[in-house]
Write a protein that holds these residues in place. Structure first.
Motif, PDB file in Angstrom:
ATOM      1  N   MET A  22       0.829  -1.203   0.000  1.00 15.42           N
ATOM      2  CA  MET A  22       0.000   0.000   0.000  1.00 15.42           C
ATOM      3  C   MET A  22       0.862   1.250   0.000  1.00 15.42           C
ATOM      4  SD  MET A  22      -3.299   0.507  -0.034  1.00 15.42           S
ATOM      5  CE  MET A  22      -3.300   2.014  -1.003  1.00 15.42           C
ATOM      6  N   ALA A  23       1.925   1.256   0.815  1.00 16.65           N
ATOM      7  CA  ALA A  23       2.825   2.412   0.870  1.00 16.65           C
ATOM      8  C   ALA A  23       3.503   2.646  -0.467  1.00 16.65           C
ATOM      9  CB  ALA A  23       3.878   2.205   1.968  1.00 16.65           C
ATOM     10  N   LEU A  24       3.857   1.570  -1.157  1.00 17.29           N
ATOM     11  CA  LEU A  24       4.484   1.701  -2.471  1.00 17.29           C
ATOM     12  C   LEU A  24       3.492   2.179  -3.517  1.00 17.29           C
ATOM     13  CD1 LEU A  24       6.946   1.188  -4.344  1.00 17.29           C
ATOM     14  CD2 LEU A  24       6.150  -1.174  -4.570  1.00 17.29           C
ATOM     15  N   ALA A  25       2.275   1.658  -3.453  1.00 20.31           N
ATOM     16  CA  ALA A  25       1.301   1.927  -4.505  1.00 20.31           C
ATOM     17  C   ALA A  25       0.764   3.344  -4.480  1.00 20.31           C
ATOM     18  CB  ALA A  25       0.138   0.935  -4.393  1.00 20.31           C
ATOM     19  N   ILE A  26       0.553   3.922  -3.299  1.00 18.22           N
ATOM     20  CA  ILE A  26      -0.102   5.226  -3.251  1.00 18.22           C
ATOM     21  C   ILE A  26       0.756   6.311  -3.896  1.00 18.22           C
ATOM     22  CG2 ILE A  26      -1.570   4.728  -1.283  1.00 18.22           C
ATOM     23  CD1 ILE A  26       0.414   6.082   0.531  1.00 18.22           C
ATOM     24  N   ASN A  27       2.065   6.176  -3.836  1.00 20.77           N
ATOM     25  CA  ASN A  27       2.919   7.123  -4.548  1.00 20.77           C
ATOM     26  C   ASN A  27       3.138   6.698  -5.993  1.00 20.77           C
ATOM     27  OD1 ASN A  27       3.786   9.497  -3.145  1.00 20.77           O
ATOM     28  ND2 ASN A  27       4.874   8.211  -1.699  1.00 20.77           N
ATOM     29  N   LEU A  28       3.266   5.402  -6.224  1.00 15.67           N
ATOM     30  CA  LEU A  28       3.517   4.928  -7.583  1.00 15.67           C
ATOM     31  C   LEU A  28       2.340   5.225  -8.497  1.00 15.67           C
ATOM     32  CD1 LEU A  28       5.674   3.475  -9.237  1.00 15.67           C
ATOM     33  CD2 LEU A  28       4.538   1.309  -8.710  1.00 15.67           C
ATOM     34  N   ASN A  29       1.126   5.186  -7.963  1.00 14.49           N
ATOM     35  CA  ASN A  29      -0.053   5.515  -8.769  1.00 14.49           C
ATOM     36  C   ASN A  29      -0.019   6.958  -9.241  1.00 14.49           C
ATOM     37  OD1 ASN A  29      -1.089   2.948  -8.492  1.00 14.49           O
ATOM     38  ND2 ASN A  29      -2.373   3.464  -6.735  1.00 14.49           N
TER      39      ASN A  29
ATOM     40  N   GLY B 257      -8.214  -4.910  -8.271  1.00 13.02           N
ATOM     41  CA  GLY B 257      -8.922  -3.650  -8.093  1.00 13.02           C
ATOM     42  C   GLY B 257      -9.819  -3.276  -9.254  1.00 13.02           C
ATOM     43  N   ARG B 258      -9.602  -3.858 -10.416  1.00 12.39           N
ATOM     44  CA  ARG B 258     -10.489  -3.594 -11.549  1.00 12.39           C
ATOM     45  C   ARG B 258     -11.895  -4.117 -11.285  1.00 12.39           C
ATOM     46  NH1 ARG B 258      -7.021  -6.115 -16.550  1.00 12.39           N
ATOM     47  NH2 ARG B 258      -4.957  -5.216 -16.061  1.00 12.39           N
ATOM     48  N   PHE B 259     -11.993  -5.162 -10.460  1.00 11.04           N
ATOM     49  CA  PHE B 259     -13.269  -5.821 -10.226  1.00 11.04           C
ATOM     50  C   PHE B 259     -13.923  -5.395  -8.916  1.00 11.04           C
ATOM     51  CE2 PHE B 259     -10.485  -8.589 -12.688  1.00 11.04           C
ATOM     52  CZ  PHE B 259     -11.272  -8.884 -13.796  1.00 11.04           C
ATOM     53  N   SER B 260     -13.141  -4.821  -8.003  1.00  6.83           N
ATOM     54  CA  SER B 260     -13.716  -4.415  -6.722  1.00  6.83           C
ATOM     55  C   SER B 260     -13.085  -3.108  -6.283  1.00  6.83           C
ATOM     56  CB  SER B 260     -13.519  -5.509  -5.673  1.00  6.83           C
ATOM     57  OG  SER B 260     -12.149  -5.884  -5.572  1.00  6.83           O
ATOM     58  N   ASN B 261     -12.203  -3.167  -5.301  1.00  7.94           N
ATOM     59  CA  ASN B 261     -11.523  -1.988  -4.781  1.00  7.94           C
ATOM     60  C   ASN B 261     -10.036  -2.291  -4.712  1.00  7.94           C
ATOM     61  OD1 ASN B 261     -10.358  -0.512  -2.160  1.00  7.94           O
ATOM     62  ND2 ASN B 261     -12.024   0.736  -2.980  1.00  7.94           N
ATOM     63  N   ASP B 262      -9.205  -1.329  -5.116  1.00  3.91           N
ATOM     64  CA  ASP B 262      -7.777  -1.607  -5.167  1.00  3.91           C
ATOM     65  C   ASP B 262      -7.192  -1.859  -3.775  1.00  3.91           C
ATOM     66  OD1 ASP B 262      -8.229   1.019  -4.475  1.00  3.91           O
ATOM     67  OD2 ASP B 262      -6.460   1.791  -5.495  1.00  3.91           O
ATOM     68  N   LYS B 263      -7.737  -1.222  -2.729  1.00  3.33           N
ATOM     69  CA  LYS B 263      -7.228  -1.466  -1.377  1.00  3.33           C
ATOM     70  C   LYS B 263      -7.493  -2.907  -0.958  1.00  3.33           C
ATOM     71  CE  LYS B 263      -7.232   3.071  -1.671  1.00  3.33           C
ATOM     72  NZ  LYS B 263      -7.650   3.728  -2.915  1.00  3.33           N
TER      73      LYS B 263
END
Length: 353
Positions: free
Chosen positions: A55-62, A260-266
């Motif tokens: 999660m820490a990596l993804a929120i900035n990478l997004n 996350g495409r089908f539900s929620n990315d978190k």
């Protein structure tokens, strides 16, 4: 109903499929995935660490910001928390609060430097990694910060319930912060259309700083769990030695993005953490060496990236193999003679009257 089933299938197919395959593979080799009393603890603790890191990596990478400093933030925040606790004689509550606050501060500092210096986030994160590693080394004197004899400080990571509470708290935090708040609305708007978002009132710089702070908070949670697990903080690491933990999050992050495409990315990142943790448990059950584990994990990551890059092609081949060819576009109607343009009209770029 059909849409719900499609979304449910897309959400669960990877974690359920991985669990079924790994369980069958272990049974075929005469071993059990949950062979010891600590198996549930290892599963929940691995999920917590992997989910927080992904999660820490993804929120900035997004947002297009690649951050190499995640491991150094986890290490330095844990060093600050443990040294403060040992110096003041406090308990685990003191260590947890100080560590989490330190993580927020370190993340905020990273965000401020990014906003003020305006250099590549990748290059900046390398510099911050060296800075935080050096500070941790200085505080600890180059030695491990040990508290192995303090049972009150090491008991936290030995409880599956505590790890489930960490997972639940982290999931609630990221969901509310990034999906149900003005901050999260601006965050998503800046991703989809930066100029339009800024024009509509989104505070780009404040949002970037807040995202870095959230990343620091999540990684301080990782540092807290790891410190409590082993009874010390390895603070003598320099020269990008803390970057290893970040690479463990790539596979669950990509899996989570797909789910996350089908539900929620978190939720996807959490299920990705579950799948990769189950795979890690199978390594131990099957007795794979560390080198074999590294090679297998790398191959799984490469194969999944190949799948993501060729997803539409694979779907087309699957339709052909199952006899469900892609519908073709209808043939265009042949214009009548009255509708056909004359030679003069074509030459002039228009139709005849």
């Amino acid at each position: 109903m059909g849409s719900f089933m499609r979304r449910a299938t897309g959400t669960l197919i990877i974690p359920v499929g991985v669990f079924a395959i790994v369980t069958a593979l272990c049974a075929f080799n005469g071993v059990s995935l949950f062979s010891t009393g600590d198996s549930v603890l290892l599963l929940t603790r691995g999920m917590a660490i992997t989910f927080l890191t992904a999660m820490a990596l993804a929120i900035n990478l997004n947002s297009g910001r690649f951050d190499f400093s995640l491991g150094s933030m986890a290490t330095l925040s844990a060093v600050i928390g443990t040294t403060t606790t040992l110096a003041t004689g406090g308990g685990f509550a003191t260590m947890a609060v100080v560590t989490l606050v330190a993580g927020i501060v370190l993340g905020t500092i990273s965000g401020l430097l990014y906003v003020l210096l305006r250099i590549s986030p990748l290059v900046l994160s390398l510099g911050i990694t060296l800075l935080y590693e050096g500070v941790a080394f200085t505080i600890s004197g180059g030695a491990n910060v040990s508290f192995m004899l303090r049972d009150d400080l090491t008991a936290f990571s030995k409880s599956p319930l505590n790890m489930l509470l960490v997972i639940g708290a982290a999931l609630a935090f990221v969901y509310i912060a990034f999906d149900r708040s003005r901050f999260g609305f601006d965050y998503r708007a800046l991703i989809t259309g930066q100029n339009a978002a800024v024009a509509s009132g989104a505070k780009e710089r404040l949002n970037a700083i807040g995202t870095y702070a959230a990343s620091g908070l999540l990684m301080s949670g990782v540092g807290l769990i790891l410190a409590s697990q082993i009874g010390y903080v390895a603070a003598g690491t320099l020269n990008f030695g803390t970057m290893g933990i970040m690479f463990t999050a790539f596979l669950p992050m990509f899996i989570g993005g797909y789910i996350g495409r089908f539900s929620n990315d978190k939720l996807g990142y959490l299920l990705g953490a579950f799948a990769t943790t189950v795979i890690s448990l199978s390594y131990t059950a099957l007795g794979l060496t560390s080198s074999a584990q590294s090679i297998t994990t790398a191959l799984l990551l490469v194969l999944f990236l190949i799948f993501l890059s060729n997803e539409e092609t694979l779907k087309a081949w699957l339709r052909i193999l199952t006899g469900r060819k892609r519908p073709t576009d209808p043939e265009p109607l042949e214009p009548s003679s009255d509708d056909k343009p004359t030679a003069d009209a074509v030459r002039l770029g228009g139709h005849h009257a």
